[in-house]
Design an enzyme around this catalytic site. Structure first.
Site, PDB file in Angstrom:
ATOM      1  CB  ALA A  85      -1.084  -0.041   1.274  1.00 12.65           C
ATOM      2  CD  GLU A  86      -1.252   3.734  -3.047  1.00 12.59           C
ATOM      3  OE1 GLU A  86      -1.121   2.656  -2.938  1.00 12.59           O
ATOM      4  OE2 GLU A  86      -2.159   4.352  -3.603  1.00 12.59           O
ATOM      5  CG  ASN A  87      -0.880   3.998   3.547  1.00  7.77           C
ATOM      6  OD1 ASN A  87      -0.875   2.914   2.930  1.00  7.77           O
ATOM      7  ND2 ASN A  87      -1.251   3.867   4.799  1.00  7.77           N
TER       8      ASN A  87
END
Lengths: 231, 272, 231, 272
Positions: free
Chosen positions: A58-60
């Protein structure tokens, strides 16, 4: 932008969103690092073939998450990129946005599955902005689309009123040109042969013929052998 | 399972391995196991002519000493070595405990396997004897490409991060700047530097889980995390291999995605 | 390169290395993030004024180290940039080389104290290579010299045979141009007024006159008020 | 004191605070104490016209909510806000527990204090109501500069790391590329992007020591560590302030050098 099949003449029911996700999930290879976009792409995780496990990014800033926490039990300090709260599981790793996008931009994501507003016959992708709204959100979409090893679009084949989404040229602002490898929809699986800028119809939904799919597609579809049946 | 979420925000000392013990059945382990049986097996496919990043800063800490020895034993030649303070421990004792004979990248120049090094620090202090790298250079047997340390690590980082080039103030007005594009930003001059990747990275970590997540200790991070991201194949020497969950999720220094092979040292290895 | 004072006619003893370090240490401001080079610069840490504590940075990846471990007790996993083994102390932080040089290149080091082979009247620094050896080691020197907020050179005033080290133009390869702010030697303290490309003699060693110092210096020294006495 | 070194290499679970308890007298604490008494004090010198980075990803985790509220109460105007998924929680609940009313960067547009935002995600999903940022944009009261997320964070990182510009593949062939320099490396096109700094960074961490070393938890790192390096003044909201040694040296996520002020939340603060 015109309706490709104004009368909506479907020869058979289209697949539902879960079935699209299930078909897209079938091509995911065991052990891959994958990023699943919001919506149908996220649902792929529920339909992995036996023996296949993926490393979800997940890019976060998480790698290795799995299912979500039960409602009311999530912690804001463990969020996914969709704003949901996954569970803490062994083998997970946390990192900041610099590292997260180094991973993406550096080409280390094996597969990204995402939704689309339009895909062109050359694999151009438009998925971040509807022109009539005048403003849109890019988020991580451009990084993921431009830099993942493989980009799969999982979406409904046409927009409302049977407007074509698989088009000759995207009229919406691009997310990235020349990036999509495969499109999985509710009526077909289409490979994008990017070397030759052509769309190859690989599978059709039960009850749908190649001509039926073409009638719902603005871009020209080619055949390379007899298409299989989506299942 | 509720335990996990209830306590996540309030008790950060708890590691994931504790949770695993409380309710082992709910976790599945990724089938990908990157453990390799021996150092020899781990480097066996490295061909002559390969470019090889070697982690660490100089000194014993963070250096993949056993992988280096395996590569030396493999005997392939025409290697390009990429490292930092390269090959000065043997002549100066740099970063090695007093009672041990230092081992460093100079071994590949002494053996004649390496024909080039890209590094920041190939020469020991002016009053020290020549390093094996310096000797090879004097004899015309090796090219030496000397790069400022910050530029070297940033070029490696850039390769892993998908950045083909960047501008840096370091080196402007020096021999390092020769032949490089200069560009002004806000009236100040900068150099264009390009990404630096390699065929293999040999790195060292304290601990790996079987999937390849790595944990580092102390100053032994140095060049290792960036090199892990910048090579086609990353091979890791570790003191310990654990199951997923054996590394705290907050302490993963290199993500498993970057790692191809991990080899555990023998317990009680006399080398640091 | 010529000997500036071939007969070595010193009017009084020069300061020893510890005294150079002590004088350089006097200008270090409490709470600063500092990087001390090998040799005399490292010795600054032993002579800090009362009440001054510094945050020591070592480019291999530590912030906040203090004294070294006793002989035989160090651990290779806790090394400083000189290859020595500091003690683990509270408040220390470890990081990798990317972060270490981001800190340096980003201009976050308050003061770097380092040695020099030559310094020019415009503040050019040469300290990484003796031309006759044909090869040298840059290490972190270029990053530190080019990017620190303040660069102090602590060194002996002349090389062997009284060869000048403070020169009109450096003949040795540069580490960085236009970077040195102050030179502390065994006979003088010299400020480099980089805006006006001039050297200002600020202090002289006991028993040394301004003329004596100039006689050991190739570059022209200017006065801006009466120099003080080094102590 | 021998204890420290004897065990360092073999027992990495031990934190520095344990050592401190064993032999407290041997350590001295840096005199610099960056603790600030209140959120209002911490932001009091922010002038109208300032550029302000706000940490987090979007959602409650990693967001400096109390500092944001203090800045709103300060009332200064003409602000430029730099953030990621900016201002969408209020309309979508993004990243907030169900039982709480979300608070986000939209507050500065609702209050009319901000006239510009640089972010990657200003607009909620197409079926959601308009965010406060989108409303201000439609009314011509605010400029919105939309940057791909990876480019945004890399530009911030570059500002802190002394890199004035870098090339990226992201955005080539899109509206993002308009007016930007293109350059080929190995036959592939890239865009030149420039560093992005700010006057202030308001960030959030789990824990700070009094000197300003920071520890993060979970996914609450996000934009915070990079922003800490890229602003002239970095102000940090934390759950807990501890003495030096209260953060494991292996877990320092932001170095104290980057931090100017730290403020501790009240215990039992109902906001995440």
């Amino acid at each position: 932008m015109t309706s490709v099949h104004p009368n909506g003449n479907d020869p058979a029911p289209r697949l539902d969103r879960a079935a699209i996700a299930k078909r897209a999930a079938r091509d995911l290879v065991d052990g891959s690092t994958v990023n699943l976009g919001i919506g149908i792409p996220t649902m792929c995780a529920d339909f992995l073939p036996d023996g296949v496990e993926l490393l979800y990014h997940a890019e976060n800033g998480i790698l290795g998450f799995k299912e979500l926490s039960a409602p009311g039990e999530g912690d804001p300090n463990l969020m996914d990129a969709g704003g949901k709260f996954p569970k803490l599981v062994p083998g997970m790793a946390f990192f900041d946005s610099v590292e997260s996008f180094s991973l993406i931009r550096g080409g280390h994501i094996d597969v990204t599955v995402l939704g689309a507003l339009q895909v062109s016959h050359t694999g151009d992708l438009a998925n971040w902005m509807i022109p009539k709204r005048g403003i849109g959100s890019i988020g991580g979409a451009m990084d993921l689309a431009a830099n993942s090893k493989r980009v799969v679009v999982a979406m409904e084949h046409t927009a409302r009123d049977n407007i074509a989404k698989i088009v000759d040229e995207c009229s919406f602002p691009l997310t990235a040109p020349d990036c999509v490898d495969e499109i999985v929809t509710d009526i077909a699986v289409i490979e994008i042969d990017r070397k030759n800028d052509r769309l190859v119809l690989r599978e059709v939904a039960p009850g749908w013929s190649c001509d039926d799919v073409q009638a719902h597609t603005e871009a020209r579809l080619e055949l390379d052998g007899e298409p299989g049946l989506m299942a | 399972m509720v335990f996990v979420c209830e306590h996540f925000g309030t008790n950060n000392q708890r590691s994931v391995s504790d949770i695993q013990e409380k309710d082992r059945t709910i976790w599945r382990v990724m089938p990908i196991n990157k453990t390799t049986n021996s150092f020899a097996d781990a480097v066996a496919d490295i061909p002559s002519g390969a470019s090889i990043m070697i982690g660490g800063f100089g000194g014993a800490g963070g250096q993949p000493t056993r992988l280096m020895m395996a590569l030396r034993d493999l005997g392939v030649g025409d290697l390009t070595i990429i490292g930092n303070v390269a090959g000065i421990s043997k002549t100066t004792g740099y970063g090695w405990p007093d009672h041990l004979d230092p081992i460093d990248q100079g071994m590949f120049f002494e053996s004649g396997q390496a024909t080039k090094i890209i590094c920041s620090f190939p020469v020991p202090g002016t009053t020290n004897p020549l390093s094996d790298i310096e000797k090879a250079w004097r004899e015309g047997k090796a090219d030496v490409d000397i790069v400022p340390q910050g530029t070297l690590i940033e070029r490696i980082r850039a390769a892993g991060a998908g950045i083909p080039g960047f501008y840096t103030p370091t080196g402007v007005g020096t021999t390092v700047a020769e032949g490089k594009e200069h560009r002004e930003f806000d009236g100040k001059a900068y150099l264009l530097e390009e990404a630096l990747s390699a065929d293999y990275a040999l790195i060292r970590a304290q601990k790996a889980d079987t999937r390849g997540n790595l944990q580092y200790i102390g100053t032994s991070r140095s060049f290792n995390p960036a090199m892990a991201t910048a090579a086609k194949t990353t091979i890791v020497e570790v003191d310990e291999i654990v199951e997923p969950g054996g590394i705290d999720s907050e302490r993963v220094g290199t993500l498993s995605t970057y790692v191809d092979r991990i080899v555990q040292r023998e317990s009680g290895d006399p080398l640091p």
